[in-house]
Enzyme design. Structure first.
Site, short mmCIF file in Angstrom:
data_model
loop_
_atom_site.label_atom_id
_atom_site.label_comp_id
_atom_site.label_asym_id
_atom_site.label_seq_id
_atom_site.Cartn_x
_atom_site.Cartn_y
_atom_site.Cartn_z
N GLU A 71 0.83 -1.21 0.00
CA GLU A 71 0.00 0.00 0.00
C GLU A 71 0.86 1.26 0.00
OE1 GLU A 71 -2.47 2.76 -0.22
OE2 GLU A 71 -3.39 0.76 -0.19
N ASP A 98 5.64 1.89 -3.34
CA ASP A 98 5.04 2.04 -4.66
C ASP A 98 4.98 0.68 -5.36
OD1 ASP A 98 4.32 2.71 -7.27
OD2 ASP A 98 5.55 4.52 -7.29
N ASP A 120 -7.44 1.90 -8.89
CA ASP A 120 -7.76 3.17 -9.54
C ASP A 120 -7.83 2.94 -11.04
OD1 ASP A 120 -7.75 5.78 -10.62
OD2 ASP A 120 -6.66 6.55 -8.88
N ASP A 156 -15.45 -2.60 -10.12
CA ASP A 156 -16.81 -2.22 -10.49
C ASP A 156 -16.80 -1.38 -11.77
OD1 ASP A 156 -15.57 0.01 -9.10
OD2 ASP A 156 -17.52 0.98 -9.24
N GLU A 197 -14.12 -3.36 1.09
CA GLU A 197 -15.03 -2.30 1.50
C GLU A 197 -15.78 -1.73 0.30
OE1 GLU A 197 -11.56 -2.22 4.41
OE2 GLU A 197 -11.77 -2.30 2.24
N GLU A 199 -16.26 -3.11 -2.63
CA GLU A 199 -17.12 -4.12 -3.24
C GLU A 199 -18.47 -4.17 -2.53
OE1 GLU A 199 -17.06 -8.95 -4.17
OE2 GLU A 199 -15.31 -7.95 -3.30
#
Length: 219
Positions: A71, A98, A120, A156, A197, A199
């Site tokens: 992360e 990264d 993203d 999504d 979260e 999802e």
């Protein structure tokens, strides 16, 4: 999505170097045998875990495996760390770094699964190289994954899903599972699915969840 800065998160991370590797030198491989009690366990990596619901649930349900949450955001790393400590998850490490350097932090062919959950989408064409399923990222994942290793991807975003299918196909990857409506799949698939979260939020709004599992085949 960038999380609002939480000063306590930085302090918590600094207090727990045994659980978080903060901004390591990308020219040096990390000795994971010093981070996990049993390095022989299969290693799984989530890239961009956000608040960490998925990776902490996986670590809790699968003590027979080791997990790394990769992360970039310090606040997110702190939130994941708080959950790790509360749930007592010795098989979870947090790498605050990264993802573009993922192949610098792990030995070749050392992981068996890489999870990309609700990354993203970087929708603008000029940002294509930042998408986590762009060909240069796929090359790095291939280096880190074992020969039978797998990428599991959920989103999504229909545009990112279509792009990822094409990118992986052009790279020569093999698809083991593809769905454009994960939450309406067969019961056995739903039973094994661990929600993130995002999802949960998107699915509760009636949005379809796209998912795929892919591997690189024989090298």
């Amino acid at each position: 999505m960038r999380l609002r800065n939480k000063p306590w998160a930085v302090k918590l991370v600094q207090e727990h170097p045994e659980s978080v590797i903060d901004r390591p030198d990308p020219t040096q491989k990390i000795d994971w045998s010093k981070r996990f009690a049993d390095i022989s366990k299969p290693l799984e990596i989530e890239v961009g875990p956000g608040k960490g619901k998925f990776i902490t649930t996986m670590a809790e349900k699968h003590p027979e495996k080791n997990f790394v949450a990769l992360e970039l955001q310090m606040t997110a790393a702190g939130i994941i760390l708080r959950s790790k400590l509360a749930q007592n998850l010795p098989n979870l490490q947090i790498l605050c770094a990264d993802a573009a350097n993922i192949d610098c932090f792990f030995k070749k062919h050392s992981a068996n699964t890489i999870y990309l959950n609700f990354s993203d989408p970087w929708p603008k064409t000029r940002h294509e190289k930042r998408r986590l399923t762009y060909k240069t990222f796929l090359q790095k994942y291939q280096t880190v994954l074992q020969e039978n290793g797998q990428i599991q991807f959920k989103t999504d975003n229909a545009g990112l899903f279509a792009y990822s299918l094409q990118s992986m196909n052009n790279y020569g990857m093999h698809f083991d599972f593809v769905t454009v409506d994960l939450h309406n799949e067969k019961e056995d698939i739903l039973t094994s699915n661990i929600e993130t979260e995002y999802e949960h939020k998107f699915a509760s709004q009636g949005n379809p969840i796209y998912a795929l599992h892919a591997d690189f085949g024989v090298k």
